[in-house]
Design an enzyme around this catalytic site. Sequence first.
Site, PDB file in Angstrom:
ATOM      1  N   ASP A   1      -9.078   3.016  -2.415  1.00 30.73           N
ATOM      2  CA  ASP A   1     -10.101   3.651  -1.579  1.00 30.73           C
ATOM      3  C   ASP A   1     -11.362   3.997  -2.358  1.00 30.73           C
ATOM      4  OD1 ASP A   1      -8.036   3.495   0.154  1.00 30.73           O
ATOM      5  OD2 ASP A   1      -7.714   5.637   0.355  1.00 30.73           O
TER       6      ASP A   1
ATOM      7  N   GLU B   1       2.507   4.589  -4.391  1.00 29.66           N
ATOM      8  CA  GLU B   1       2.469   5.381  -5.631  1.00 29.66           C
ATOM      9  C   GLU B   1       3.812   6.065  -5.970  1.00 29.66           C
ATOM     10  OE1 GLU B   1      -1.589   4.514  -4.492  1.00 29.66           O
ATOM     11  OE2 GLU B   1       0.069   5.356  -3.380  1.00 29.66           O
TER      12      GLU B   1
ATOM     13  N   ASP C   1       0.848  -1.189   0.000  1.00 29.77           N
ATOM     14  CA  ASP C   1       0.000   0.000   0.000  1.00 29.77           C
ATOM     15  C   ASP C   1       0.886   1.244   0.000  1.00 29.77           C
ATOM     16  OD1 ASP C   1      -2.244   1.551   0.077  1.00 29.77           O
ATOM     17  OD2 ASP C   1      -2.906   0.918   2.060  1.00 29.77           O
TER      18      ASP C   1
END
Length: 816
Positions: free
Chosen positions: A551, A475, A472
């Site tokens: 999300d 990015e 997670d």
Amino acid sequence: MDGRDQERSVRWPRWDGAAGAVRAVRALGSVRGRRTWRSAWRRRRADVLGLSRHGPERARVPGAAVRAEPQPGGGVVHFARSSLRVRVAAGGAVFCGWDGAAPEPSYALAGACPEPDGRAVLEPDTEGGWRVMSERVTVTVSRHGAVAVRTPGGVVLRRELPPRWWDRAPGDESAASGDAGGGPGERSGDSRWVQRSEVAADARFFGLGGRSAGPRLRGGTYRLWNTDPGGAFVPGDDPLSVTMPVQFVVADAGTHLVFHDNSWDGAVTLREGAEGAGSGHDRPGCSVLRMDGGPLRYWVLVGTPARVLLGWTALTGAPALPPRWALGPQHARWGFGSQAEVRRVVSGYRERGLPLSAVHLDIDHYDGHRVFTVDRTAFPDLPGLARELRGEGVRLVSIVDPGVKAEPGNAVYEGGAAADAYVRDAQGREVRGVVWPGEAVFPDFTDARVRKWWGGLYAERLAQGFSGVWHDMNEPVSFAAFGDPSLPRSARHALEGRGGDHREAHNVYGLAMARAGYDGLLELRPEERPFLFSRAGWAGMQRYGGTWSGDVATGWPGLRASLSLVLGMGLCGVPYSGPDVGGFSGVPSPELYLRWFQTAAYLPLFRTHSAMSAGLREPWEYGAEVLEHARAALLERARLLPYFVTLAQLARLSGAPYVRPVWWNTPRDRKLRDCEDAFLLGDALLVAPVLGPGVTRRAVRLPRGRWYDTVGGRAYDGPGEAVVDAPPSRIPVLARAGAVLPVVGADGTTELEVWAPKDGRGGGGLVVPDAGDGWQPPVVERFGTRREGGRVTVERQGGGEVGYRVRVRGLPGDGV
């Protein structure tokens, strides 16, 4: 972990001077708010100091052709101000590279670059340009640099107009003017460019990674910059965590995939075409790609959808094969809080007869959010808990974030510092950002040495009893009160020894982290297939696992967005993915939760997950009726597990996704190309989820052939539209006539569920038996079916006994 609770929705307020800074501090809390404010200013200052200031830009186009140089599989066409390399690979893939760009080095490609087609030759054509002809594709190059990709019959699938560059090389006039043979080393590496392309008027666009709008991509601009949306996304929010310059284009003339192998920031503007209603004045579809730098090089693959993804898999690598247990239902929540709560949830599933394969622990199980640690107060015996649950058939899966808390005494930080593992700025200092543990540093996964170090850290996760990981915040994310919530663009990366900055490394950061984790797990436990999925990634990420929605907002639009992501990722070569059931951000109504749950039961990654503030997600929390219907969905998923095992193996062998658009086998059916509210699960099943409130009947667009309602048995003939029942107890699922599905029978063994063909017709299917979670080579079994009157026969192709109990469906009485 995806973002976290209500903080996520306000984490990056719009910046408007001092007032924006004050709001940021209030929104994030005084300590974290001040840190994110300082981090944002630090990032801005680093970019001012670390990025070179360019002089005036000079526009450039290829100019007129000068000469051509034949080479194996194609050749190089030299123009007045650039050069174009064209090569057709042995499998039919077309490569084009401008300004001397070659296929390698590339983060997307798997292994060696494919060999050129020795029979393909660059030769003059009749219009003053050149052409390369092969068995599957013809490429033509005009005198001014337009490139057309055609079918062997001469129909144009895609036409690339001459590109345009804006060279940025301060003090180097030769770099702006260029000569005919210039390579990338002779020009500024960050010259921005634009490439305009035309496709057929009837073409439809898909792909571009994970997009919340779609799966068909309408006209608009789509950014190519992996981005945490910073809250809960809905259809239309763009970009998201996985962006890829991969377009999957479907038209009457044929299907093709184009991949621009460039990881820089950019944007794709799409415009669908329009037909002239018989006037002959069609307006072609259009794609305009603008990149802030990097090479102008691309691949084109043509054929049927299945052949295109087979070629894409050969080029970028076979999808990682998840272990069998990862194809079962999984449960996650940010905020389990203790091992007692984990036991309570697992016991709840067991006591109610609900299948469960895995439980995922989010960042709250860490010590102060520090990666590769455990909160010993909340989880005093995590290995013991893992052994206990595994004895009940339930695995533990751990979150892993890339941000490492930068503090003395943190063993992970100190080990990385000693190994010089972290991203640095232009002045050679560690780049620091703010994430969940506080001020953090970020490993440079574009360095093989760092990947090796990071992969070794997963030994701690295995020692704690975890059977898999999910990545997670990769990015990568650095919380910021304003601006881009990531690392400075001037941050320096190894980029496999070539050196460069974050403008090139950003989009491949998650991909390289996935490689580090996958390779580490494989080395630590070579007898087992690693289980890993990642929020961010890039082209080729399927080699190391899958992804999930991130999300997604709680609400009916969020359900639609999550389905769009799964279909889009599959067409980009990533077959294993799924959403957070119920949406991450809020509390779903019982109806929404149930419909989301029923849909996800037919998706590859079947996982509930939610924010700490979004309530509990166990099926029994939504009332007796929801529990009853959720149990039915879970039991059906368990019954179909052999089919999911087969689809996983076939995805690895062929690249075909588990979940496919309804036009997969009939791409010329224009009505199917526009259908976005249903999907195929393999070739055998058509799933029509309920995507809105109060629906008990819905229309389903059918591909050609006969389709059976798998509950009532009623037959419908396509192509066309059927209206089917969708009671709260189930969503419509139809089976293709003639299909062969491996399922779990009443005695617990695998049997074949065969859906009767039309009278006088046949069918068939593939079965790959489960060989365990190791590396045994798959055995693909092929079965054919035939119906004559009231009798259906099933034969193993190649001869021999069928070897399975067979149950025939779709005949009166559903006889055996």
